[in-house]
Design a protein around this motif. Structure first.
Motif, mmCIF file in Angstrom:
data_model
loop_
_atom_site.group_PDB
_atom_site.id
_atom_site.type_symbol
_atom_site.label_atom_id
_atom_site.label_comp_id
_atom_site.label_asym_id
_atom_site.label_seq_id
_atom_site.Cartn_x
_atom_site.Cartn_y
_atom_site.Cartn_z
ATOM 1 N N HIS A 65 -0.675 0.500 7.273
ATOM 2 C CA HIS A 65 -0.265 1.573 6.362
ATOM 3 C C HIS A 65 -1.408 2.465 5.918
ATOM 4 C CE1 HIS A 65 3.912 0.669 5.960
ATOM 5 N NE2 HIS A 65 3.622 -0.600 5.856
ATOM 6 N N LYS B 298 1.270 21.188 9.048
ATOM 7 C CA LYS B 298 1.304 21.916 7.773
ATOM 8 C C LYS B 298 0.635 21.107 6.662
ATOM 9 C CE LYS B 298 4.464 23.715 4.492
ATOM 10 N NZ LYS B 298 5.634 24.233 4.048
ATOM 11 N N GLU B 299 0.923 19.806 6.620
ATOM 12 C CA GLU B 299 0.348 18.981 5.558
ATOM 13 C C GLU B 299 -1.159 18.849 5.729
ATOM 14 O OE1 GLU B 299 1.603 18.048 2.873
ATOM 15 O OE2 GLU B 299 0.387 16.391 2.128
ATOM 16 N N PRO C 8 0.797 -1.229 0.000
ATOM 17 C CA PRO C 8 0.000 0.000 0.000
ATOM 18 C C PRO C 8 0.829 1.278 0.000
ATOM 19 C CG PRO C 8 -0.203 -1.172 2.103
ATOM 20 C CD PRO C 8 0.569 -2.052 1.201
ATOM 21 N N LYS D 249 2.443 8.817 10.365
ATOM 22 C CA LYS D 249 3.825 9.285 10.563
ATOM 23 C C LYS D 249 4.013 9.720 12.008
ATOM 24 C CE LYS D 249 5.709 9.267 6.369
ATOM 25 N NZ LYS D 249 5.183 7.944 6.109
ATOM 26 N N SER E 218 -2.144 11.826 4.009
ATOM 27 C CA SER E 218 -1.061 10.882 3.725
ATOM 28 C C SER E 218 -0.141 10.653 4.912
ATOM 29 C CB SER E 218 -0.200 11.381 2.573
ATOM 30 O OG SER E 218 -0.993 11.730 1.488
ATOM 31 N N LEU E 219 -0.136 11.596 5.853
ATOM 32 C CA LEU E 219 0.811 11.465 6.961
ATOM 33 C C LEU E 219 0.172 10.865 8.208
ATOM 34 C CD1 LEU E 219 2.753 14.838 6.655
ATOM 35 C CD2 LEU E 219 3.205 12.645 5.593
ATOM 36 N N LYS F 190 -3.869 20.113 2.919
ATOM 37 C CA LYS F 190 -4.895 19.266 2.321
ATOM 38 C C LYS F 190 -6.307 19.741 2.659
ATOM 39 C CE LYS F 190 -3.035 15.711 0.029
ATOM 40 N NZ LYS F 190 -2.982 14.374 0.602
ATOM 41 N N TYR G 289 -3.015 6.726 -5.701
ATOM 42 C CA TYR G 289 -2.682 7.893 -6.523
ATOM 43 C C TYR G 289 -2.826 7.497 -7.990
ATOM 44 C CZ TYR G 289 -0.511 9.143 -2.092
ATOM 45 O OH TYR G 289 -0.278 9.396 -0.768
ATOM 46 N N THR H 151 4.533 9.166 -1.929
ATOM 47 C CA THR H 151 3.553 9.951 -1.182
ATOM 48 C C THR H 151 3.222 11.245 -1.900
ATOM 49 O OG1 THR H 151 3.131 11.063 0.921
ATOM 50 C CG2 THR H 151 5.402 11.014 0.178
ATOM 51 N N ASP H 152 2.037 11.791 -1.595
ATOM 52 C CA ASP H 152 1.695 13.089 -2.188
ATOM 53 C C ASP H 152 1.940 14.213 -1.185
ATOM 54 O OD1 ASP H 152 -1.935 13.221 -1.699
ATOM 55 O OD2 ASP H 152 -0.282 12.738 -0.358
ATOM 56 N N TRP H 153 2.595 13.885 -0.106
ATOM 57 C CA TRP H 153 2.911 14.873 0.920
ATOM 58 C C TRP H 153 3.960 15.833 0.353
ATOM 59 C CZ3 TRP H 153 6.979 12.865 4.819
ATOM 60 C CH2 TRP H 153 7.530 13.939 5.546
ATOM 61 N N ALA H 154 3.605 17.145 0.326
ATOM 62 C CA ALA H 154 4.509 18.130 -0.249
ATOM 63 C C ALA H 154 5.141 18.950 0.854
ATOM 64 C CB ALA H 154 3.716 19.036 -1.191
ATOM 65 N N LEU H 155 6.459 18.940 0.871
ATOM 66 C CA LEU H 155 7.164 19.669 1.929
ATOM 67 C C LEU H 155 7.343 21.144 1.557
ATOM 68 C CD1 LEU H 155 8.146 18.799 4.584
ATOM 69 C CD2 LEU H 155 10.309 18.090 3.597
ATOM 70 N N ARG I 167 9.703 19.971 14.928
ATOM 71 C CA ARG I 167 9.693 19.940 13.454
ATOM 72 C C ARG I 167 8.761 18.843 12.937
ATOM 73 N NH1 ARG I 167 11.332 21.326 8.697
ATOM 74 N NH2 ARG I 167 11.669 19.717 7.131
ATOM 75 N N ILE J 173 5.518 19.450 10.477
ATOM 76 C CA ILE J 173 5.242 18.777 9.205
ATOM 77 C C ILE J 173 3.815 18.241 9.185
ATOM 78 C CG2 ILE J 173 5.803 16.702 7.869
ATOM 79 C CD1 ILE J 173 8.732 17.179 8.613
#
Lengths: 664, 142, 301
Positions: free
Chosen positions: C169, C216-217, A352, C193, C189-190, C221, A359, A470-474, C209, C213
């Motif tokens: 997951h 912010k994500e 997964p 995490k 997506s996180l 979204k 995506y 991942t689609d996580w954008a930093l 930090r 993250i």
């Protein structure tokens, strides 16, 4: 049943097998011990008994020492029983006066303690020396071989095997489950390393199959039952109804155009779901046979009975469409069967964190094959599902393979096809390509050179197993992209690489129904689920069931050159049997001592091969020596002890047990 | 029980599955206890209860029968017959005063080299703990 | 399905995670489920003790499990992910490794406690999902959600390595529970995490930090709040937004709820007994969304 008569003269031979045996088992003391056993007139040890000089040693002793029994303590009988039996035969002794002792696979290779290994070997040699005294002279029977062959599976393996056999004049039944032959190779665009067009090299072979007078091609068909044994298989094949008569269809495909569904709506398997098809369809334009299929699950006429049936009108006077067609079962006799049922791609949804199915811009390699293919759903344009052309592409190696969580093996072809796809995508789009690998495996002819070519094309290679997609954008540069997170092990850093498109190089695994198929043919599967070959090195195309051979990915992942080679080998082995005309049986059939038989009939029902008949008048059981396969179940079951088995007599086994447990 | 007692286990392995699995263990160089002595038969269905009783009578500390998994018998059903016989044989052997762990039937397929090791090691350990079956009679070969 | 569960609160339930316990008890009461707190339970040691002295850490959990058994409970519910993981790990390791089973067994005997038996360790999220079920929860909704979209954040310890509470997951049970009461969720997506756990205390910048993250994500979204199932995750995400605003210059002010608070609210619980006033960040959103009881929220703190 022979008795050990007075003059038994046994020769004992202990093989070193180089150092395979001698490094653990004390072969010298073993040979010396052998000499002390009753009836043993000579006992030797030798470095490689299976070699010519080794066999000569035995033959010489047979002649000079007048041996009438031989014990060989060496590797597994599965490897060299035949070799040593031949040695006896050419030395003038009946080959069944041989008894082998396995002191390699089941002793020196599995034991650490040398003394224990030697003790084990002594017990087994002693047992064999007792047993062999009771061996009898036996003759092999001959079973005639029916010259026809069935090839199951119409991919490149099945096609090549079928053509090889057909060209030599033998009749072949080629049975394929899909409506067309061609298999996975038909879905590829170009093949590595030459970048030959797959269809261009495959379709001539496909038409050759179609037009060959010696090949009966049954597509949209499946084997449902297999009876019999080598040389005499009776196979039932179920032929699903296409609802279109093959012999009347001209392949014009007007019916497809005429279908009331103006737009195709149903998932197209050939295009791996990237395109749609109508209820009446043909897998691809060059399908063989060039005959469409109607899918009763989606055709309006089948579901509701109320269709205008424009397809039938379009067919016109040919009258090839017949909605009343029913399934048919054919039954044929063949002498050999070649299984070429192929493999399936690993299902990327099982991982997964690679985002397949989550995506939209994550693809499997097979999907990309269809994208780059000029006759594919996008006409050869590499475009994403939203129509954009990717400017950066990630190719993730080893998806599902080399993985404790999914499949442990290496799927062998993925590095090469990943390089190939990298090249093709770059050619089509000019994108920045990143290949993420664990190792680059390019062992074949021209493969390493192909890799160098890719390096020169400035494809980026990152050594590291991708951790996630991942689609996580930093930061803004990662917006609307898929980010590959990977440890670049050569650079020693963790990286984030944003790309537009991700290609998952999925591995190969056994077909979903491999278990059912192998039971049908009475063969075994190896631990990965692929069909088991008789010997991984020396017998890669035969199985433990005589007359059944393997070709292609059903035996293990491999590329097209290896598949074709193996298919040719399987055809050759089948041909060898057919041309010999007969196969010799192992003379281990059971037989009834009629004087002792009490007529209880216990054995009759036990035999799975119906080899035992009951003679009504005499009230005795009788075993058909040709039908008997030598399992020995009736022998063990007989209450009066009147059934015996050649080569595995009760007395012989008792002697082995005695030999193992007590002093000579 | 003597310190250095090494049980001797007579093993009847069927040619197509268990014997091949033992060969596979060999080619894979999997190491396991050296206490088994294999008698090859074509099918586990060939194993006559008399073989088992004879082995015990002659001093075997344990008897192991190895066959194909149900449904996989090379001869279709031989292993089912072996199983039927085994169930009765186990009862008989128990009545004769032989402990349960000394007689064992295992299904081991040709691909299961690792399983040969697990089964053999496990059985040897259990039988070792029980001690020799016939303390006085069995003579160790020098 | 038992309607009385054994209950192991864990230390944070009486500390920074007190809102979790308040809302959990309120929610369960609304669903007619009762939690019977273990008498004389001890700290589970969480990840800290496990990483310093595993052997002793197992004993801490063994004592709690054994006391659960002693009290006659077949099931022990714990809201804290770390407690959940440590209890499960103790059971798992004792079952698989004879040396650990022995050391645990011996210590229990020495303490006059019964041996480890089959006590099933549960988490309220999966108790609600499995035992109560989405349909029943849906049928008891009395309030519409008037807040924004939320990001369901699972953290790592509940879903890994034991995949009994949800998939490792791509867990979705919390999302489904919230959707059942009409709360819109985002694709986050996180969601599994790490929040840094105790790193915010030890290597502060790293911990902050990690939370930055996550926040912010979630905002990127389109989420306006985060909903969690772990007290430490909630604390980390909640407590440092001020610092993040200062150092990253990002205008983050997002409420971080416990899923029990949201569910409890939908089922009719009042703001006070759901601990809604205890939030550090996102107080303006909280006021708006739970505005019928705004005076309650204001006056509580």
């Amino acid at each position: 049943m022979s008795k050990a008569n007075g003059d038994i003269r046994i020769g004992v031979y202990v093989c070193h097998c180089g150092t395979n045996i001698s490094a653990v088992v004390d072969v010298k003391s073993l040979a010396a011990y052998g000499a002390t056993l009753p009836n043993v007139v000579v006992s030797r040890e030798y470095k490689y008994l299976c070699s010519d000089p080794g066999q000569d040693l035995i033959r010489q002793d047979i002649a000079e020492r007048k041996l009438n029994r031989v014990v060989v303590a060496s590797c597994s009988p599965h490897l060299h029983e035949q070799t040593f039996r031949n040695a006896l035969a050419t030395g003038g002794l009946n080959p069944f006066f041989l008894q082998m002792v396995n002191i390699r696979e089941q002793d020196s290779w599995v034991t650490e303690d040398k003394q224990a290994a030697t003790r084990k070997a002594r017990d087994l040699v002693r047992a064999a020396a007792r047993r062999v005294a009771w061996n009898e002279s036996l003759e092999r029977d001959r079973i005639p071989i029916h010259p026809a062959v069935m090839v199951v599976g119409g991919g490149i393996a099945g096609i090549h095997a079928a053509l090889t056999l057909a060209n030599s004049g033998k009749h072949v039944y080629l049975v394929e489950r899909e409506p067309t032959i061609g298999g996975h190779m038909a879905q590829f665009d170009k093949t590595f390393p030459t970048l030959d067009c797959a269809a261009c090299i495959l379709t001539p072979k496909m038409s050759a199959v179609k037009s060959h007078k010696n090949i009966t091609l049954w597509t949209y068909s499946e084997v449902t039952q297999v009876d019999g044994y080598v040389g005499n298989f009776k196979v039932k094949v179920r032929r699903w109804p296409r609802y279109i008569k093959e012999d009347l269809c001209s392949g014009c495909l007007e019916c497809l155009k005429a279908c009331v569904y103006k737009e195709a709506k149903f998932p197209d398997d050939f295009n791996v779901g990237l395109a749609k098809r109508k209820p009446i369809y043909i897998s691809f334009p060059q399908a063989v046979p060039q005959v469409p299929v109607i899918d009763p699950e989606t055709c309006i006429q089948f579901k509701s009975g109320k269709c205008k049936k424009t397809c039938i009108d379009a067919c016109g006077e040919r009258h090839a469409i017949s909605l009343q067609m029913e399934e048919k079962t054919e039954e044929v006799e063949v002498g050999n069967i070649i299984l070429a049922t192929g493999s399936q791609p690993f299902d990327a949804r099982r991982i997964p964190y690679y985002g397949y199915g989550v995506y939209p811009n994550v693809y499997t390699a097979l999907e990309v094959e269809r994208l780059v293919n000029a006759s594919g759903p996008t006409g050869g344009e590499v475009v994403l599902r939203d129509g954009r052309t990717p400017k950066s592409v990630a190719i993730v190696h080893c998806v599902g393979s080399r993985d404790e969580g999914t499949n442990r093996w290496c799927s062998r072809v993925c590095c090469m096809y990943s390089l190939k796809l990298a090249h093709l995508i770059k050619e089509h789009t000019g994108a920045d390509i990143f290949n993420f690998y664990i190792d680059i495996r390019t062992p074949g002819k021209g493969f390493e050179e192909f890799y160098q070519k890719l390096l020169n094309e400035r494809v980026h290679f990152v050594r590291g197993r991708v951790a996630e997609v991942t689609d996580w954008a930093l930061d803004p540069s990662e917006e609307n992209k898929l980010v590959i997170r990977v440890e670049d092990t050569l650079a020693g850093i963790v990286r984030r690489i944003p790309v537009d498109m991700v290609v998952l190089s999925t591995g190969l695994e056994p077909q979903a129904d491999a278990e059912q198929v192998r039971r049908l043919f009475n063969i075994t599967c190896a631990s990965g689920g692929f069909f088991l070959e008789r010997h991984p090195k020396l017998a890669p195309v035969s199985t433990f069931t005589d007359g059944i051979f393997l070709a292609g990915c059903c035996q293990g992942p491999k590329d097209i050159p290896d598949t074709v080679a193996q298919a040719g080998a399987a055809a050759a082995e089948a041909l060898a049997l057919i041309d010999a005309g007969f196969v010799e049986t192992e003379p281990n059939a059971a037989y009834v001592m009629e004087e002792v038989c009490s007529g209880c009939k216990t054995c009759v029902a036990m035999c799975p091969f119906s080899a035992i008949e009951f003679l009504q008048e005499e009230r005795k059981a009788r075993i058909n020596q040709a039908k008997c396969k030598g399992c020995g179940t009736c022998v063990a079951a007989c209450p009066s002890g009147s059934i015996y088995q050649h080569l595995f007599e009760d007395q012989q086994i008792f002697e082995e047990i005695e030999g193992i447990l007590t002093n000579a | 029980m003597p310190e250095s007692f090494e049980p001797k286990i007579v093993a009847f392995f069927c040619n197509w599955c268990t014997y091949l699995a033992a060969d596979l263990a060999g080619t894979s160089r999997i190491k396991y206890a050296p206490n088994t002595r294999v008698v090859r038969v074509m099918c586990s269905g060939r194993v006559d209860p008399q073989f088992v009783l004879d082995a015990f009578a002659k001093g075997a500390d344990g008897v192991l029968i190895g066959g194909c998994h149900p449904g996989d018998c090379h001869y279709q059903e031989g292993n089912y017959k072996a199983l039927r016989r085994f169930v009765l044989l186990k009862r008989l052997v128990k009545q004769m005063g032989i402990e349960e762990e000394r007689l064992r039937l295992e299904w081991i397929s040709a691909a299961e080299g690792e399983r040969v090791k697990t089964v053999v090691n496990d059985m040897v350990e259990k039988v070792r703990a029980l001690g020799p079956r016939v303390p006085a009679r069995r003579k160790e070969v020098a | 399905m038992a309607s009385t569960y054994g209950y192991f609160p864990g230390c944070s339930a009486r500390g920074t995670g007190v809102a979790y316990e308040e809302s959990l008890l309120t929610l369960f009461r609304l669903l007619n489920l009762s939690l019977d707190e273990l008498k004389d339970w001890n700290c589970c040691g969480a990840t800290s003790y496990m990483s310093i002295d595993e052997g002793s850490a197992f004993l801490l959990s063994a004592r709690n499990l054994s006391r659960a058994r002693q009290a006659g409970h077949r099931e022990l519910v714990t809201p804290c992910s770390a407690c959940y993981l440590v209890l499960r790990k103790t059971q798992d390791y004792a079952a698989r490794y004879p040396e650990i089973a022995k050391s645990v067994g011996d210590s229990l005997v020495a303490a006059n406690l019964p041996p480890l038996d089959s006590v099933t360790v549960r988490h309220p999220m999966e108790v609600l999902y499995n035992d109560v079920g989405l349909e029943r929860i849906k049928s008891k909704v009395v309030r519409h959600w008037r807040g924004g979209r939320v990001a369901c954040y699972y953290g790592c310890q509940l879903v890994r390595p034991f995949a009994e509470a949800d998939r490792p997951h791509d867990p979705t049970r919390m999302d489904e529970l919230l959707q059942a009461v009409g709360v819109p969720t985002i694709d986050y997506s996180l969601k599994t995490k790490c929040c840094g756990g105790s790193l915010t205390g030890t290597i502060h910048e790293v911990g902050v930090r990690l939370n930055y993250i996550l926040l912010k994500e979630a905002a990127r979204k389109g989420a306006e709040a985060i909903v969690t199932i772990c007290p430490l995750c909630q604390y980390n995400l909640d407590a440092y937004q001020g610092e993040i605003r200062k150092h990253a210059g990002e205008p983050l002010d997002m409420p971080v709820f416990f899923f029990t608070q949201i569910l409890g609210w939908a089922l009719g619980g009042d703001a006070r007994s759901l601990g809604l006033g205890r939030a550090i960040s996102g107080r303006r959103s909280i006021e708006e969304w739970f505005s019928k009881h705004a005076e309650e929220v204001e006056s509580y703190v």
